[in-house]
Write a protein that holds these residues in place. Structure first.
Motif, PDB file in Angstrom:
ATOM      1  N   ALA A  81      18.717   2.396  19.804  1.00  0.00           N
ATOM      2  CA  ALA A  81      18.567   2.630  21.651  1.00  0.00           C
ATOM      3  C   ALA A  81      19.418   3.367  22.183  1.00  0.00           C
ATOM      4  O   ALA A  81      19.825   3.730  22.686  1.00  0.00           O
ATOM      5  N   GLY A  82      19.980   1.816  22.055  1.00  0.00           N
ATOM      6  CA  GLY A  82      21.361   1.310  23.221  1.00  0.00           C
ATOM      7  C   GLY A  82      22.953   2.360  22.243  1.00  0.00           C
ATOM      8  O   GLY A  82      23.991   2.577  23.393  1.00  0.00           O
ATOM      9  N   ALA A  83      22.711   2.764  20.861  1.00  0.00           N
ATOM     10  CA  ALA A  83      23.934   3.175  20.530  1.00  0.00           C
ATOM     11  C   ALA A  83      23.862   4.816  20.379  1.00  0.00           C
ATOM     12  O   ALA A  83      23.143   5.509  21.209  1.00  0.00           O
ATOM     13  N   ARG A  84      25.234   4.738  20.461  1.00  0.00           N
ATOM     14  CA  ARG A  84      25.514   6.469  20.626  1.00  0.00           C
ATOM     15  C   ARG A  84      25.458   7.748  19.230  1.00  0.00           C
ATOM     16  O   ARG A  84      24.748   8.249  18.799  1.00  0.00           O
ATOM     17  N   ALA A  85      25.286   6.183  18.387  1.00  0.00           N
ATOM     18  CA  ALA A  85      25.170   7.408  17.418  1.00  0.00           C
ATOM     19  C   ALA A  85      24.354   6.453  15.869  1.00  0.00           C
ATOM     20  O   ALA A  85      24.548   5.328  16.479  1.00  0.00           O
ATOM     21  N   LEU A  86      23.579   7.093  14.731  1.00  0.00           N
ATOM     22  CA  LEU A  86      22.861   5.554  14.488  1.00  0.00           C
ATOM     23  C   LEU A  86      24.157   5.694  13.026  1.00  0.00           C
ATOM     24  O   LEU A  86      24.243   6.364  11.897  1.00  0.00           O
ATOM     25  N   ARG A 108      15.779  16.989  13.132  1.00  0.00           N
ATOM     26  CA  ARG A 108      14.053  16.917  13.220  1.00  0.00           C
ATOM     27  C   ARG A 108      13.716  18.159  13.061  1.00  0.00           C
ATOM     28  O   ARG A 108      13.890  18.507  14.558  1.00  0.00           O
ATOM     29  N   ASP A 109      13.075  19.239  12.426  1.00  0.00           N
ATOM     30  CA  ASP A 109      12.864  20.319  12.481  1.00  0.00           C
ATOM     31  C   ASP A 109      13.828  21.283  13.361  1.00  0.00           C
ATOM     32  O   ASP A 109      13.493  22.012  14.792  1.00  0.00           O
ATOM     33  N   GLY A 110      15.199  20.896  13.141  1.00  0.00           N
ATOM     34  CA  GLY A 110      16.541  21.498  13.344  1.00  0.00           C
ATOM     35  C   GLY A 110      16.913  20.515  14.863  1.00  0.00           C
ATOM     36  O   GLY A 110      17.957  21.180  15.373  1.00  0.00           O
ATOM     37  N   MET A 111      16.304  19.788  15.527  1.00  0.00           N
ATOM     38  CA  MET A 111      16.529  19.314  16.217  1.00  0.00           C
ATOM     39  C   MET A 111      17.114  17.648  16.275  1.00  0.00           C
ATOM     40  O   MET A 111      16.426  16.823  15.243  1.00  0.00           O
ATOM     41  N   PRO A 112      18.917  17.400  17.006  1.00  0.00           N
ATOM     42  CA  PRO A 112      19.446  15.989  16.433  1.00  0.00           C
ATOM     43  C   PRO A 112      18.419  14.866  16.970  1.00  0.00           C
ATOM     44  O   PRO A 112      17.485  14.794  17.697  1.00  0.00           O
ATOM     45  N   ILE A 113      17.846  14.185  15.701  1.00  0.00           N
ATOM     46  CA  ILE A 113      17.459  12.812  16.781  1.00  0.00           C
ATOM     47  C   ILE A 113      18.131  11.152  16.760  1.00  0.00           C
ATOM     48  O   ILE A 113      18.844  11.046  15.832  1.00  0.00           O
ATOM     49  N   ALA A 114      17.490  11.516  18.061  1.00  0.00           N
ATOM     50  CA  ALA A 114      18.359   9.818  18.632  1.00  0.00           C
ATOM     51  C   ALA A 114      18.521   8.832  17.733  1.00  0.00           C
ATOM     52  O   ALA A 114      17.190   8.596  17.396  1.00  0.00           O
ATOM     53  N   PRO A 115      19.671   7.834  18.465  1.00  0.00           N
ATOM     54  CA  PRO A 115      18.825   6.396  17.617  1.00  0.00           C
ATOM     55  C   PRO A 115      17.725   6.052  18.410  1.00  0.00           C
ATOM     56  O   PRO A 115      17.345   4.987  16.759  1.00  0.00           O
ATOM     57  N   SER A 116      17.698   5.783  19.518  1.00  0.00           N
ATOM     58  CA  SER A 116      16.530   5.633  19.290  1.00  0.00           C
ATOM     59  C   SER A 116      14.754   6.273  18.907  1.00  0.00           C
ATOM     60  O   SER A 116      14.067   5.173  19.490  1.00  0.00           O
ATOM     61  N   GLU A 117      15.277   6.811  18.102  1.00  0.00           N
ATOM     62  CA  GLU A 117      14.302   7.718  17.338  1.00  0.00           C
ATOM     63  C   GLU A 117      14.119   6.879  16.331  1.00  0.00           C
ATOM     64  O   GLU A 117      12.805   7.282  14.913  1.00  0.00           O
ATOM     65  N   VAL A 118      15.152   6.350  15.702  1.00  0.00           N
ATOM     66  CA  VAL A 118      14.926   5.586  14.467  1.00  0.00           C
ATOM     67  C   VAL A 118      14.415   3.925  14.815  1.00  0.00           C
ATOM     68  O   VAL A 118      15.209   3.406  15.585  1.00  0.00           O
ATOM     69  N   ARG A 153       8.962   2.960  21.580  1.00  0.00           N
ATOM     70  CA  ARG A 153       9.160   3.397  22.611  1.00  0.00           C
ATOM     71  C   ARG A 153      10.446   3.028  22.858  1.00  0.00           C
ATOM     72  O   ARG A 153      11.191   3.292  24.470  1.00  0.00           O
ATOM     73  N   GLY A 154      10.416   1.519  23.115  1.00  0.00           N
ATOM     74  CA  GLY A 154      10.994   0.607  23.576  1.00  0.00           C
ATOM     75  C   GLY A 154      10.413  -0.274  24.028  1.00  0.00           C
ATOM     76  O   GLY A 154       9.127  -0.271  24.218  1.00  0.00           O
ATOM     77  N   VAL A 155      11.614  -1.437  24.885  1.00  0.00           N
ATOM     78  CA  VAL A 155      11.101  -2.955  25.489  1.00  0.00           C
ATOM     79  C   VAL A 155       9.795  -2.321  27.316  1.00  0.00           C
ATOM     80  O   VAL A 155      10.871  -1.778  27.491  1.00  0.00           O
ATOM     81  N   VAL A 182      15.290 -14.495  17.339  1.00  0.00           N
ATOM     82  CA  VAL A 182      16.728 -13.960  18.299  1.00  0.00           C
ATOM     83  C   VAL A 182      16.063 -12.741  19.745  1.00  0.00           C
ATOM     84  O   VAL A 182      15.646 -12.393  18.565  1.00  0.00           O
ATOM     85  N   MET A 183      17.155 -12.143  20.054  1.00  0.00           N
ATOM     86  CA  MET A 183      17.310 -10.875  20.330  1.00  0.00           C
ATOM     87  C   MET A 183      17.709 -10.330  19.760  1.00  0.00           C
ATOM     88  O   MET A 183      19.106 -11.103  19.375  1.00  0.00           O
ATOM     89  N   ARG A 184      17.110  -9.200  19.350  1.00  0.00           N
ATOM     90  CA  ARG A 184      18.191  -8.186  18.838  1.00  0.00           C
ATOM     91  C   ARG A 184      17.902  -6.892  19.831  1.00  0.00           C
ATOM     92  O   ARG A 184      16.250  -6.075  20.094  1.00  0.00           O
ATOM     93  N   GLY A 185      18.846  -6.453  20.586  1.00  0.00           N
ATOM     94  CA  GLY A 185      18.533  -6.004  22.088  1.00  0.00           C
ATOM     95  C   GLY A 185      17.146  -6.532  22.924  1.00  0.00           C
ATOM     96  O   GLY A 185      17.135  -7.462  23.184  1.00  0.00           O
ATOM     97  N   ASP A 186      16.744  -5.646  22.851  1.00  0.00           N
ATOM     98  CA  ASP A 186      15.246  -6.184  24.003  1.00  0.00           C
ATOM     99  C   ASP A 186      14.378  -6.537  22.883  1.00  0.00           C
ATOM    100  O   ASP A 186      13.899  -7.824  23.550  1.00  0.00           O
ATOM    101  N   PHE A 187      14.471  -6.973  21.836  1.00  0.00           N
ATOM    102  CA  PHE A 187      13.305  -7.337  20.811  1.00  0.00           C
ATOM    103  C   PHE A 187      13.549  -8.559  20.596  1.00  0.00           C
ATOM    104  O   PHE A 187      14.536  -9.156  20.645  1.00  0.00           O
TER     105      PHE A 187
END
Lengths: 705, 774
Positions: B708-713, B687-697, A651-653, A696-701
């Protein structure tokens, strides 16, 4: 032909030793009744076939040695029985029938074995708990009764009485007394008739004693000796806390005579990586040992360490240990003498072979038996610190005369906290009825109640107390031999221990960085050579600083490393060196546990999935998992005021900050209140994590590039 | 502790076996060691294991110097790929290789912005890239009396840097290079007795290089016999008549009278000669003068075990000295063929004595070490500009054209022969003859017969005084001589052999195992008089291929449009010649419908090589298992092209060459290949009709939410490499979306720009591969 053999056998059995040997050999078969159905402990079919294929001959060999041991012990006991019978027959002017002789042999074997077995069971109950205590029922009841009510002294008393009755009593019969008087008269006559011979014998005795004393007293060294006393899993509070002096007087006394580093921290709270860090002065990502299952190549690539530079500086270097010190047998750190158990697949086979035969354990674990069963030395249940202290004393006798660097590493305080009698009962409650009566096996799945936790802490303290007494013996000998004044003594631990003392932190070390019980260690330097005054040093010091400090203290080159010389703190010239301590978790054996639950860690397989067996029987993490294991590590930085923890998850760091001054137990995450501190410490931690040249750091990782 | 854990685990009966039976001892016995020194440790091969500090990638990208390239071999990926580079530096004074009083003037070294083609001497080395500050820490085998040999340099125009060697933590050597000495290699030997750890550190401000460091163990025994391969560029077999030294050598060894090249121009011919097979089979056909990026990537991904790499891994020095850029990685026209050090001597005339001098110096310096030395004489290659004195010396052999250009060509051959003789003499003087296999050959011939003169329309290239795009015996037949007194029998082989047989023969002579499955076969049985069926020769060229067998030559063109010298345009797709009756190949029997034609066509089809399949970076998209089922839908779009490899439990529909529509259920897996590997990848998923955020990939081999910090995948630029995974990630049990890619074995290579193509055109004209003005 057949009849000849039959008559020989009959005659042998009818003799005392023969009958004894036969009776004890029956125990060999008896052991299998009710023994675990697992084959050598392996329940997996494929593993079993591989084990049989590769080690079949060895397994058979071990069983034959065990059978032979039974026979030899039985014959010896039978012989004692026979001897006693002869004496009694002589005293009473009778003669035993063949049947009586056989019965005496059997009786002596059974009584003798009963004594040795019960004594060993009371002395080292952990060896027998699998066969008796863990199975419950009458076995457990009998074992608890024995350990609760019998003491070694009582058993020895009964045995001495029995032996005296058997062997000495005939001397006091009428016939015996006459005979003894005759001998005394003749011996006195012989001595007076040969005065020169007598004088020569007496002179030889005197000279010999004198030489021995001279040898010991004149071991003057040009450079100070260094004795590194390392106690596995010893927490800092067991040395420095207020009630330590009461429970562990030797440790407290040693601390009172030395420079006490109150905030010493290790980087990886596990034995193998921690010792390599301590002795190389380099962080784990610089020396390459980051967990306890490195490949052979990684072990060979560790690089220079303190023992090798001391060796180059003219030192004799040696390491002695019981089971947890097996790492030294596989790790080139520059010790001239490595007297530690060896541990590999063959050792496991030998240990499992023995554990099928609880009745042979009293003999296998004896001083003589260990010649036939070297695998015993690698058994955690048999890490009696007194034995290690004896070995250390012998080693010092051997080394004295040239400056030495001796590491003595006591394993007993490591879980399963298996200490011998009387220590396992010293702090425990007699009324305790839980599963951890004698020890706390690792990875045991049983739920731990508060009573269990208290028992486990008491077992741990018992193990520390046993070690404390053993260290006392070692130090006393050092004083008696006059070596102490030339010897710098360092007391430390490879890591501390969580002991269910804080909720959610469980037991053990190296699984998480919550709280500092596992990375905070005692460090005491007693230096009579340079006359360092006892003092407290409250500033942070690290494992990597030990090697450069000791090298500077004795005047040799330090191995190139990450640490600094703590000399200014030792001499009281400065209060602190502004050092930051870093830590990282080690390998997770299971998928989750306190501090590394599924959402608190990155997933990877447990030990059976992630490791492989080399052709030489050594266990290592498979190459394809090595990077994953490192990426998943939690890491932390500690300053005098703060501690920041890095926990990578899917889920992140998760960054958490603790104020170690106002919140020493590290219970309140204050990251949100001090964003500037987080930024600053994060920068330092990232610099540390990436200082291996491939991270190296990739994002927080932090990931390998 | 460890012991305890393991015992407990096993005692608990939960241990699953991970053991494997011991590896069978299938390695052949190593060749006998000869007296001499051993190369105990080659640092560039261990760069991946070293602990390295320093911002290598940034410094590399900032380094504005053209004659550099990342070394493609060694399997280093990501930022670690920047550790080992191939760097060519010009010798400060090219005249040192010249002959005093020679008519030709030389220019001082300078650096061409794109091509390294000035007349100069370029010393190229596999080197550790060491911008200041940087440190390489190596664990090395301790060698009593070990010597570290290396060269150091700072990049041309770079600021000063200090180079420091530490052995077991002690500084044992240091040297600073000032700016004034930038841009050339400085050789050093440093004693590092019994060191277990060696640190190579650079401090200061400059950009440094550690040129091919090796650890030498004195008197440990050389790994085996040496090998010298002398290539005389464009040497026809009939030119042997004007080469007395080569004839002498041939009389002492194995001489092949009917050796056929495997390709009609130098680079593919070298690949075939060093790889024991046809260039296409090895990984790079003869078709393209400049391999496209993907071709180049594929070649390195196949990572063919060429002779220099094979012998270097056995402890040989692999050095090339010559006038030839085809075996270098940094010019777009070349490919790194695995030599660790290359001295490239660029001069049309003075190269011959300079190559010889450098070769003799090499022999003197390395007489005690096992080496593979490749010498490449360019003399007979266009332009035919021999030193004038050789023009008078040569007499054209019977049947050889008598024009001035032909005479100049022969004079070049005689010029090369004289200097070849000096190398042979040096071997004798150094007592290396009996432990050195000497191979001399031509890489291809040249057209002098006006009957073979025409222009290949597809390439706009004339064939006369050229090679590469026609395939008559003039080009196909080359000299091939091998000598090693006492080992290689003296023999004259008249049967047809091919240059693909050179590498297997060398391995055979060295007593090394031959690689199974290669087209080439050892020549030693033939030399010993064993009779065997004829070896079919297949030849590759640009636009042309040929098969030569049973006394017939069959030639096939991909584009048969030719313009004759009289201006007539014809289309000749195939030609057939009866070599016994028509040795000069003047009478094409293909048009006559000779009955042999069908057989030769069949043979041609049978012998036609196929390109190897290179490992490709497959992109994997996987849904991790979960307690409840999911449906994931969306698109994958790239600015490259996408092709589907596998779709298990998924519906994948290509919308166009760049876009896929995806529908995945449960634990489904989709595998695609995106070309080029550097192309952008963009995903839109629900996923099941809901958009998947970049942080979920979860991205890459560790399954981390790196976007996680990106706007798009979207993965582009540097982020594409985040996908690379040495192994598949742990799936987890939470229905997560995992995205990773099998690593491509080659890091991004610089693209060929239009400007480069112009440079290449110039280059090829200069080298005779293109006519002026074309």
């Amino acid at each position: 032909m057949l009849s000849t053999i039959r008559s020989v056998v009959r005659r042998a059995v009818a003799s005392g030793p023969g009958a004894g040997a036969l009776v004890l050999s029956l125990f060999f078969l008896l052991d299998f009744v009710g023994a675990s159905l697992e084959f050598m402990g392996f329940s997996d079919e494929k593993a079993t076939s591989i084990i049989i294929h590769r080690y079949g001959a060895r397994i058979v060999g071990e069983q034959l040695v065990i059978l032979a041991t039974y026979a030899v012990v039985g014959a010896t006991l039978g012989a004692v029985g026979a001897l006693s019978g002869c004496l009694w027959d002589w005293a009473q002017r009778g003669s035993g029938s063949r049947r009586r002789r056989m019965l005496r042999g059997v009786l002596a074997a059974l009584l003798g074995h009963a004594y040795f077995f019960v004594r060993s069971l009371v002395h080292y109950p952990q060896l027998y708990s699998e066969a008796f205590f863990d199975r419950g029922g009458i076995r457990r009841t009998l074992m608890v009764a024995a350990t609760n009510h019998l003491s070694l002294r009582l058993l020895d008393g009964i045995a001495a009485l029995g032996l005296a009755t058997a062997l000495v009593a005939p001397a006091f019969s009428a016939r015996g007394r006459v005979r003894i008087d005759w001998w005394i008269a003749h011996a006195a006559g012989a001595l007076t008739r040969r005065p020169r011979l007598t004088a020569a014998a007496v002179a030889l005795l005197l000279v010999g004693t004198g030489a021995a004393v001279y040898h010991r007293g004149h071991g003057h060294a040009t450079r100070p000796n260094v004795l590194l006393i390392a106690v596995d899993s010893l927490r800092a509070d067991r040395v420095f806390s207020a009630d330590a002096a009461r429970r562990f007087p030797t440790l407290a006394r040693l601390a009172s005579r030395g420079v006490r580093f109150r905030e010493a921290h290790v980087t990886v709270p596990r034995t193998f990586p921690s010792f390599v860090t301590l002795l190389t002065g380099r962080f784990p990502h610089h020396h390459g040992i980051r967990h306890m299952f490195p490949t052979e190549a990684a072990r060979k690539a560790i690089g220079p360490a303190l023992p090798s530079t001391l060796h180059e500086g003219g030192y004799r270097t040696a390491v002695l240990s019981d089971y947890a010190g097996e790492i030294f047998s596989r790790t080139p750190l520059g010790f001239d003498d490595i007297r530690v158990p060896y541990f590999d697949m063959k050792t496991i086979i030998a240990q499992r072979s023995l554990q099928v035969h609880p009745n042979v354990l009293p003999y296998a674990t004896s001083a003589l038996g260990r010649l036939a069963f070297p695998a015993v030395d690698a058994m955690p249940e048999r890490s009696d610190p007194a034995l290690l202290a004896d070995r250390a004393i012998t080693e010092i006798d051997r080394l004295a005369g040239k400056p030495f660097f001796l590491t003595v590493f006591f394993s007993t305080a490591h879980f399963p906290y298996a200490s011998p009698s009387p220590y396992y009962q010293r702090f425990t409650a007699r009324a305790y009825a839980g599963p951890f009566r004698y020890q706390k096996p690792p990875l045991s799945t049983a739920t731990v109640t508060p009573a269990d936790a208290a028992q486990i802490r008491a077992l741990y303290d018992g193990a520390v107390a046993a070690t404390d007494d053993a260290i006392a013996r070692l130090l006393r000998r050092l004083e008696d031999d006059g070596i102490a004044r030339d010897t710098i003594v360092v007391l430390l631990a490879d890591h501390g221990e969580n002991l269910y003392d804080v909720d959610g932190r469980g037991m053990g070390h190296g699984d998480h960085l919550e709280g500092s019980s596992a990375d905070h260690v005692p460090l005491v330097v007693v230096d009579p050579v340079h006359g360092l005054a006892p003092r407290d040093v409250p500033a942070i010091v690290r494992d990597v600083d030990l090697a450069p400090t000791l090298a500077a203290l004795v005047g040799v080159n330090a191995p190139p490393g990450d640490g600094v010389d703590l000399g200014p703190l030792l001499r009281g010239e400065r209060d602190g060196l502004g050092l930051d301590a870093f830590s990282e978790t080690e390998f997770w054996f299971t998928s989750h546990g306190p501090g590394f639950e599924a959402d608190e860690r990155l997933p990877y397989p447990g030990i059976t999935g992630a490791t492989d067996l080399a052709t030489d029987g050594d266990i290592f993490i498979k190459p394809e998992w090595q990077d994953t294991v490192v990426v998943a590590k939690h890491r932390s930085i500690r300053t005098e005021r703060w501690k920041l923890i890095y926990r990578p998850t899917r889920r992140g760091v998760d960054w958490r900050l603790f104020d170690v001054v106002t919140d020493p137990d590290e219970r309140r995450d204050v990251a949100a209140q001090h964003p500037d501190v987080v930024v600053e410490l994060r920068r330092k931690l990232v610099a540390w994590m990436t200082s291996d040249g491939r991270t190296v750091m990739r994002g927080d990782f932090a990931v390998p590039e | 502790m460890r012991a305890l854990i393991v015992v407990t685990l096993i005692a608990g009966g939960c241990a699953r076996s991970t053991a494997s039976p011991p590896a069978p001892g299938d390695a052949p016995a190593p060749a006998a060691r000869l007296p001499g020194d051993a190369i105990a440790f080659r640092f560039v091969e261990h760069a991946g294991e070293a602990q390295v500090t320093g911002a290598l990638d940034e410094a590399w990208r900032a380094l504005a110097y053209p004659a550099k390239v990342l070394r493609p071999y060694g399997g280093l990926r990501g930022a670690a790929a920047f550790r080992v580079v191939e760097l060519a530096l010009a010798d400060a004074d090219v005249k040192t290789y010249g002959q005093p009083g020679h008519a030709h003037q030389t220019s001082a070294a300078r650096y061409d912005p794109v091509w390294n083609r000035t007349r100069a001497v370029y010393e190229s080395k596999s080197a550790l890239f060491a911008p200041s500050p940087s440190r390489y820490r190596f664990s090395v085998p301790p060698i009593a009396g070990g010597v570290l040999r290396l060269a150091i340099a700072i990049a041309p125009g770079s600021d000063e840097a200090e180079f420091v060697v530490e052995a077991d933590g002690r500084r044992v050597w240091a040297r600073a290079i000032p700016r004034s000495e930038s841009g050339s290699w400085i050789a050093e030997e440093i004693p590092v007795d019994s060191a277990r750890e060696i640190v190579l550190a650079t401090t200061g401000k400059g950009v440094g290089f550690w040129g091919y460091p090796v650890l030498i163990e004195r008197d440990a025994g050389a790994a085996g016999a040496n090998v010298i391969v002398v290539i005389i560029d464009t040497l026809r077999s009939d030119a042997l008549a004007v080469m007395p030294r080569l004839q002498q050598l041939a009389e002492r060894g194995l001489r092949c009278d009917q050796a056929i090249t495997a390709a009609t121009w130098t680079r593919p011919s070298l690949i075939a000669m060093l790889g024991g097979d046809l260039p296409t089979t090895i990984g790079q056909s003869a078709e393209e003068m400049i391999p496209a990026d993907r071709e180049r990537r594929r070649f390195y991904a196949v990572s063919p075990p060429l002779l220099p790499r094979l012998l270097a891994s056995d402890g040989y020095l692999a050095r090339a000295i010559g006038n030839n850029f085809f075996l270098l990685g940094y010019p777009q026209i070349g490919l790194d063929l695995g030599f660790d050090e290359v001295d490239d001597i660029r001069h049309p005339v003075l190269d011959t004595p300079a190559i010889t001098a450098a070769a003799i110096a090499f022999l003197e310096a390395h007489a005690r070490e096992p080496f593979l030395l490749q010498l490449h004489y360019d003399a007979p290659h266009w332009p035919y500009t021999p030193p004038p004195e050789y023009l008078a010396r040569v007499t054209p052999p019977p049947g050889f054209p008598e024009d001035a250009l032909a005479r100049a060509y022969l004079a070049e051959a005689a010029y090369a022969d004289e200097y070849l003789g000096r190398v042979v003499d040096a071997l004798a003087r150094l007592h290396l003859e009996e432990r050195t296999l000497l191979v001399v050959l031509g890489d291809h011939g040249e057209i002098f017969d006006h009957a073979h003169s025409h222009t290949v329309e597809a390439l706009h290239q004339p064939t006369l005084h050229h090679h590469g795009w026609s395939a008559y015996d003039e080009i196909l037949r080359v000299p091939l001589v091998m000598a090693m007194p006492g080992t290689v029998p003296t023999a004259r082989v008249t049967a047809q052999v091919s240059l693909v047989d050179v590498e297997p023969t060398i391995l055979d002579v060295l007593g090394r195992p031959l690689r199974p499955g290669t087209r080439g076969r050892s020549l030693l049985p033939l030399a010993r008089g064993v009779t065997e069926s004829e070896r079919v020769a297949f030849v590759e060229g640009q636009d042309v291929r040929a098969v030569r067998a049973g006394g017939w030559l069959y030639l096939r063109r991909s584009d048969g449009r030719l313009t004759r010298d009289d201006g007539t345009r014809v289309t000749v797709d195939e030609e057939l010649y009866d070599l016994a009756r028509d040795p000069l190949q003047h009478h094409d029997l293909a048009r006559a419908g000779d009955p042999q034609l069908q057989q030769m066509r069949t043979l041609f089809a049978r012998e036609l090589p196929t390109a190897p399949v290179a490992p490709e970076p497959v992109l994997h998209l996987q849904i991790a298992p979960d307690v409840r089922p999911h449906i994931i839908e969306g698109t994958l779009r790239t600015d490259g092209t996408v092709s589907i490899r596998n779709a298990a439990g998924a519906e994948v529909t290509p919308l166009d060459a760049h876009t896929l529509a995806l529908r995945l259920r449960d634990a489904a897996l989709v595998e695609v290949v995106i070309d080029p590997p550097t192309a952008q990848v963009a995903l839109t998923l629900t996923r099941d009709g809901m958009p998947i955020a970049p942080s979920e990939v979860l991205v890459g081999g560790f399954g981390l939410p790196l976007l996680a910090g990106a706007r798009a995948l979207v993965l582009d630029g540097e982020r594409v490499t985040w996908l690379d995974a040495a192994r598949a990630p742990v799936p987890g049990e939470r229905g997560e979306v995992l995205l990773w890619r099998d690593p491509s074995t080659v890091t991004a290579l610089p693209a060929v720009s239009a400007r480069n193509n112009q440079e290449v055109g110039d280059m090829m004209r200069r080298w005779g591969y293109a006519q002026p003005g074309k």
